[in-house]
Design a protein around this motif. Structure first.
Motif, PDB file in Angstrom:
ATOM      1  N   LEU A  86       0.853  -1.181   0.000  1.00 52.71           N
ATOM      2  CA  LEU A  86       0.000   0.000   0.000  1.00 52.71           C
ATOM      3  C   LEU A  86       0.889   1.231   0.000  1.00 52.71           C
ATOM      4  N   ASP A  87       0.403   2.309  -0.602  1.00 51.64           N
ATOM      5  CA  ASP A  87       1.205   3.527  -0.573  1.00 51.64           C
ATOM      6  C   ASP A  87       1.188   4.110   0.838  1.00 51.64           C
ATOM      7  N   SER A  88       2.202   4.867   1.154  1.00 52.65           N
ATOM      8  CA  SER A  88       2.401   5.339   2.522  1.00 52.65           C
ATOM      9  C   SER A  88       1.294   6.272   2.969  1.00 52.65           C
ATOM     10  N   LEU A  89       0.725   7.047   2.059  1.00 55.58           N
ATOM     11  CA  LEU A  89      -0.334   7.970   2.438  1.00 55.58           C
ATOM     12  C   LEU A  89      -1.594   7.217   2.859  1.00 55.58           C
ATOM     13  N   THR A  90      -1.931   6.151   2.156  1.00 49.20           N
ATOM     14  CA  THR A  90      -3.092   5.342   2.529  1.00 49.20           C
ATOM     15  C   THR A  90      -2.885   4.713   3.896  1.00 49.20           C
ATOM     16  N   VAL A  91      -1.690   4.192   4.133  1.00 47.51           N
ATOM     17  CA  VAL A  91      -1.387   3.577   5.425  1.00 47.51           C
ATOM     18  C   VAL A  91      -1.500   4.606   6.539  1.00 47.51           C
ATOM     19  N   LYS A  92      -0.996   5.799   6.315  1.00 48.84           N
ATOM     20  CA  LYS A  92      -1.035   6.824   7.356  1.00 48.84           C
ATOM     21  C   LYS A  92      -2.457   7.293   7.624  1.00 48.84           C
ATOM     22  N   GLU A  93      -3.294   7.359   6.584  1.00 50.07           N
ATOM     23  CA  GLU A  93      -4.686   7.737   6.806  1.00 50.07           C
ATOM     24  C   GLU A  93      -5.427   6.657   7.587  1.00 50.07           C
ATOM     25  N   ILE A  94      -5.135   5.405   7.294  1.00 49.27           N
ATOM     26  CA  ILE A  94      -5.754   4.307   8.054  1.00 49.27           C
ATOM     27  C   ILE A  94      -5.289   4.362   9.507  1.00 49.27           C
TER      28      ILE A  94
END
Length: 166
Positions: A86-94
């Motif tokens: 997963l891209d890092s931005l998606t992980v951080k939003e989760i």
């Protein structure tokens, strides 16, 4: 009236077509570079905004619970990913959404973590988070409390769609 033969103008047409083709290719390359740099800048900006929000929350809770040594003052969430990347931005939003769900654990006694961890696992086990029109499931793997810091390792995976959507 006579029409002049087009053979005389063929080199001019070829040069003009090469010039126009070069302009089109150049604009495509420039536009792709511009959008790539803008996308990187946007992702970096969003990443920094998420970090600022997390730091503000951490500062407020650290100020609030600075006098109590046996409470959870800070929550750190770490990820373990399944097969897909997963891209890092998606992980951080989760992780930000998960941190909001876990905010109730701040200020709780570290000695009550056994009951709190059971409750947290039952509430958040296989919870689905929607980020950018995709669903992701989150499983809590490990919870550890040390010196007022609750560290949680989670596994993030894409939600498998079963059945038909109406």
């Amino acid at each position: 009236m006579r029409v002049p033969p087009l053979r005389r103008y063929r080199p001019f047409y070829q040069a003009a077509s090469i010039l126009v083709l070069g302009m089109v290719i150049g604009s495509v390359v420039y536009n792709s570079l511009y959008h790539a740099s803008y996308n990187k800048l946007w992702m970096n900006n969003r990443d920094m905004q998420l970090q600022i929000e997390q730091y503000k929350e951490d500062i407020s809770t650290l100020k609030k619970y600075s006098k109590q040594p046996t409470v959870i003052r800070e929550i750190k969430i770490r990820t373990e990913q399944k097969n897909e990347t997963l891209d890092s931005l998606t992980v951080k939003e989760i992780l930000q959404m998960l941190a909001k769900d876990l905010a109730a654990l701040r200020g709780r006694s570290v000695f009550d973590i056994d009951t709190d961890s059971k409750l947290t696992r039952s509430l958040l086990d296989d919870k689905i988070y929607a980020v950018r029109e995709k669903s992701y499931s989150v499983k809590i793997r490990t919870m550890l409390v040390m010196e007022g810091v609750l560290q949680i390792w989670v596994e993030i995976g894409a939600k498998i769609q079963t059945g038909t959507d109406s």
